[in-house]
Design a protein around this motif. Structure first.
Motif, PDB file in Angstrom:
ATOM      1  N   LEU A  19       0.855  -1.178   0.000  1.00  6.16           N
ATOM      2  CA  LEU A  19       0.000   0.000   0.000  1.00  6.16           C
ATOM      3  C   LEU A  19       0.893   1.229   0.000  1.00  6.16           C
ATOM      4  CD1 LEU A  19      -3.097   0.826   0.401  1.00  6.16           C
ATOM      5  CD2 LEU A  19      -2.399   1.313   2.733  1.00  6.16           C
ATOM      6  N   THR A  20       0.595   2.171  -0.883  1.00  7.49           N
ATOM      7  CA  THR A  20       1.359   3.410  -0.944  1.00  7.49           C
ATOM      8  C   THR A  20       0.796   4.394   0.063  1.00  7.49           C
ATOM      9  OG1 THR A  20       1.808   3.047  -3.292  1.00  7.49           O
ATOM     10  CG2 THR A  20       2.143   5.281  -2.444  1.00  7.49           C
ATOM     11  N   LEU A  21       1.637   4.827   0.971  1.00  9.92           N
ATOM     12  CA  LEU A  21       1.228   5.823   1.958  1.00  9.92           C
ATOM     13  C   LEU A  21       1.122   7.187   1.294  1.00  9.92           C
ATOM     14  CD1 LEU A  21       3.469   4.613   4.909  1.00  9.92           C
ATOM     15  CD2 LEU A  21       1.003   4.261   4.628  1.00  9.92           C
ATOM     16  N   PRO A  22       0.273   8.071   1.816  1.00  9.70           N
ATOM     17  CA  PRO A  22       0.105   9.393   1.197  1.00  9.70           C
ATOM     18  C   PRO A  22       1.441  10.121   1.024  1.00  9.70           C
ATOM     19  CG  PRO A  22      -1.588   9.038   2.855  1.00  9.70           C
ATOM     20  CD  PRO A  22      -0.608   7.895   2.980  1.00  9.70           C
ATOM     21  N   ALA A  23       1.654  10.667  -0.176  1.00 13.32           N
ATOM     22  CA  ALA A  23       2.904  11.377  -0.488  1.00 13.32           C
ATOM     23  C   ALA A  23       3.157  12.516   0.494  1.00 13.32           C
ATOM     24  CB  ALA A  23       2.851  11.913  -1.917  1.00 13.32           C
ATOM     25  N   LYS A  24       2.098  13.129   0.956  1.00 15.17           N
ATOM     26  CA  LYS A  24       2.200  14.250   1.896  1.00 15.17           C
ATOM     27  C   LYS A  24       2.983  13.875   3.161  1.00 15.17           C
ATOM     28  CE  LYS A  24      -1.001  17.250   4.404  1.00 15.17           C
ATOM     29  NZ  LYS A  24      -2.418  17.586   4.590  1.00 15.17           N
ATOM     30  N   PHE A  25       2.967  12.591   3.532  1.00 16.02           N
ATOM     31  CA  PHE A  25       3.584  12.148   4.778  1.00 16.02           C
ATOM     32  C   PHE A  25       4.867  11.346   4.578  1.00 16.02           C
ATOM     33  CE2 PHE A  25      -1.097  12.047   5.737  1.00 16.02           C
ATOM     34  CZ  PHE A  25      -1.114  13.306   6.313  1.00 16.02           C
ATOM     35  N   ARG A  26       5.318  11.207   3.363  1.00 14.71           N
ATOM     36  CA  ARG A  26       6.473  10.334   3.108  1.00 14.71           C
ATOM     37  C   ARG A  26       7.702  10.728   3.895  1.00 14.71           C
ATOM     38  NH1 ARG A  26       5.567   9.223  -3.079  1.00 14.71           N
ATOM     39  NH2 ARG A  26       3.679   7.985  -2.818  1.00 14.71           N
ATOM     40  N   GLU A  27       7.977  12.017   3.966  1.00 16.58           N
ATOM     41  CA  GLU A  27       9.165  12.464   4.708  1.00 16.58           C
ATOM     42  C   GLU A  27       9.023  12.127   6.190  1.00 16.58           C
ATOM     43  OE1 GLU A  27      11.573  16.548   5.747  1.00 16.58           O
ATOM     44  OE2 GLU A  27      10.443  16.456   3.873  1.00 16.58           O
ATOM     45  N   ALA A  28       7.856  12.378   6.763  1.00 16.37           N
ATOM     46  CA  ALA A  28       7.623  12.118   8.191  1.00 16.37           C
ATOM     47  C   ALA A  28       7.665  10.631   8.513  1.00 16.37           C
ATOM     48  CB  ALA A  28       6.279  12.699   8.618  1.00 16.37           C
ATOM     49  N   LEU A  29       7.368   9.776   7.529  1.00 11.90           N
ATOM     50  CA  LEU A  29       7.304   8.332   7.763  1.00 11.90           C
ATOM     51  C   LEU A  29       8.524   7.581   7.246  1.00 11.90           C
ATOM     52  CD1 LEU A  29       3.560   7.836   6.731  1.00 11.90           C
ATOM     53  CD2 LEU A  29       4.469   8.192   9.035  1.00 11.90           C
ATOM     54  N   ARG A  83       9.555  -0.271   6.802  1.00  9.81           N
ATOM     55  CA  ARG A  83      10.237   0.921   6.301  1.00  9.81           C
ATOM     56  C   ARG A  83       9.706   1.142   4.885  1.00  9.81           C
ATOM     57  NH1 ARG A  83      14.212   3.838   8.214  1.00  9.81           N
ATOM     58  NH2 ARG A  83      14.744   2.230   9.717  1.00  9.81           N
ATOM     59  N   PRO A  84       9.023   2.276   4.660  1.00  9.97           N
ATOM     60  CA  PRO A  84       8.501   2.525   3.315  1.00  9.97           C
ATOM     61  C   PRO A  84       9.611   2.471   2.271  1.00  9.97           C
ATOM     62  CG  PRO A  84       7.596   4.107   4.881  1.00  9.97           C
ATOM     63  CD  PRO A  84       8.687   3.360   5.603  1.00  9.97           C
ATOM     64  N   ASP A  85       9.289   1.887   1.103  1.00  8.94           N
ATOM     65  CA  ASP A  85      10.269   1.817   0.019  1.00  8.94           C
ATOM     66  C   ASP A  85      10.343   3.174  -0.687  1.00  8.94           C
ATOM     67  OD1 ASP A  85       8.111   1.971  -1.774  1.00  8.94           O
ATOM     68  OD2 ASP A  85       8.222  -0.140  -2.356  1.00  8.94           O
ATOM     69  N   ALA A  86      11.110   3.249  -1.769  1.00  5.20           N
ATOM     70  CA  ALA A  86      11.331   4.519  -2.470  1.00  5.20           C
ATOM     71  C   ALA A  86      10.034   5.125  -3.013  1.00  5.20           C
ATOM     72  CB  ALA A  86      12.334   4.312  -3.608  1.00  5.20           C
ATOM     73  N   GLN A  87       9.034   4.294  -3.261  1.00  2.46           N
ATOM     74  CA  GLN A  87       7.733   4.786  -3.742  1.00  2.46           C
ATOM     75  C   GLN A  87       6.760   5.075  -2.597  1.00  2.46           C
ATOM     76  OE1 GLN A  87       9.067   1.771  -5.267  1.00  2.46           O
ATOM     77  NE2 GLN A  87      10.084   3.195  -6.642  1.00  2.46           N
ATOM     78  N   GLY A  88       7.218   4.906  -1.352  1.00  2.00           N
ATOM     79  CA  GLY A  88       6.357   5.162  -0.199  1.00  2.00           C
ATOM     80  C   GLY A  88       5.433   4.014   0.141  1.00  2.00           C
ATOM     81  N   ARG A  89       5.756   2.816  -0.344  1.00  2.18           N
ATOM     82  CA  ARG A  89       4.903   1.657  -0.095  1.00  2.18           C
ATOM     83  C   ARG A  89       5.364   0.880   1.130  1.00  2.18           C
ATOM     84  NH1 ARG A  89       5.585  -1.035  -5.916  1.00  2.18           N
ATOM     85  NH2 ARG A  89       7.678  -0.862  -5.078  1.00  2.18           N
ATOM     86  N   ILE A  90       4.376   0.327   1.846  1.00  6.24           N
ATOM     87  CA  ILE A  90       4.648  -0.626   2.913  1.00  6.24           C
ATOM     88  C   ILE A  90       3.931  -1.930   2.555  1.00  6.24           C
ATOM     89  CG2 ILE A  90       5.031   1.065   4.739  1.00  6.24           C
ATOM     90  CD1 ILE A  90       2.135   0.506   5.697  1.00  6.24           C
ATOM     91  N   SER A  91       4.471  -3.037   3.051  1.00  9.81           N
ATOM     92  CA  SER A  91       3.859  -4.336   2.821  1.00  9.81           C
ATOM     93  C   SER A  91       3.011  -4.699   4.026  1.00  9.81           C
ATOM     94  CB  SER A  91       4.933  -5.411   2.616  1.00  9.81           C
ATOM     95  OG  SER A  91       5.648  -5.155   1.435  1.00  9.81           O
ATOM     96  N   LEU A  92       1.742  -4.962   3.771  1.00  3.64           N
ATOM     97  CA  LEU A  92       0.835  -5.353   4.842  1.00  3.64           C
ATOM     98  C   LEU A  92       0.785  -6.870   4.912  1.00  3.64           C
ATOM     99  CD1 LEU A  92      -2.013  -2.784   4.105  1.00  3.64           C
ATOM    100  CD2 LEU A  92      -0.168  -2.610   5.791  1.00  3.64           C
ATOM    101  N   SER A  93       0.989  -7.408   6.090  1.00  2.00           N
ATOM    102  CA  SER A  93       1.003  -8.860   6.257  1.00  2.00           C
ATOM    103  C   SER A  93      -0.364  -9.454   5.934  1.00  2.00           C
ATOM    104  CB  SER A  93       1.389  -9.222   7.695  1.00  2.00           C
ATOM    105  OG  SER A  93       0.327  -8.879   8.580  1.00  2.00           O
ATOM    106  N   ALA A  94      -0.377 -10.732   5.619  1.00  5.30           N
ATOM    107  CA  ALA A  94      -1.638 -11.419   5.339  1.00  5.30           C
ATOM    108  C   ALA A  94      -2.571 -11.324   6.545  1.00  5.30           C
ATOM    109  CB  ALA A  94      -1.368 -12.882   4.975  1.00  5.30           C
TER     110      ALA A  94
END
Length: 146
Positions: A19-29, A83-94
């Protein structure tokens, strides 16, 4: 002061559970987040410092209280550091996806000190169930200010 996490966003989860987290928060996250089961079949996403502050308050709860112990176990056992990747994505567990009923259409809402991830139809239903309470509370708050 940490960035305020507010607003509503509608990212789609990909087939790999990312899931891509909102771009607005990428720096904070960018420094990492902790994903845990939230309330009402949502997921909570905390910045690491905010998670540590919540964890400290939970740790201070009486270990002699069975309900406090149960909550601590549930909360910590369902936590997953990401840790969000370069595109701001995190992996959500099953397990997280199953708990929150996440398939593809998601809603990410800011709850000031954390984000919540909801299944889009569940969020819409939740809002419908609680709109009257929000309106009443909002009216009461305005009345107290006037």
């Amino acid at each position: 002061m940490s960035a305020r996490l507010v607003g509503t966003y509608t990212p789609k989860m990909d087939d790999k559970g990312r899931l891509t987290l909102p771009a607005k928060f990428r720096e904070a996250l960018a420094g990492g987040v902790m994903v845990t089961r939230g309330q009402d079949r949502s997921l909570s996403v905390y910045r690491l410092d905010d998670f540590d502050a919540v964890a400290e308050r939970l740790r201070e709860a009486s270990r002699n209280d069975p309900e406090a112990r149960a909550f601590q176990r549930y909360f910590f056992a369902s936590s997953d550091e990401q840790r969000p990747d370069a595109q701001g994505r995190i992996s959500l567990s099953a397990g997280h996806r199953e708990y929150a009923g996440l398939v593809k259409e998601c809603v990410v809402i800011g709850a000031f000190d954390h984000l919540e991830i909801w299944d889009a139809p569940t969020w819409t239903e939740y809002q419908g169930q609680h709109e009257e309470n929000f309106s009443a509370a909002n009216s009461a708050a305005l009345d107290s200010l006037l």
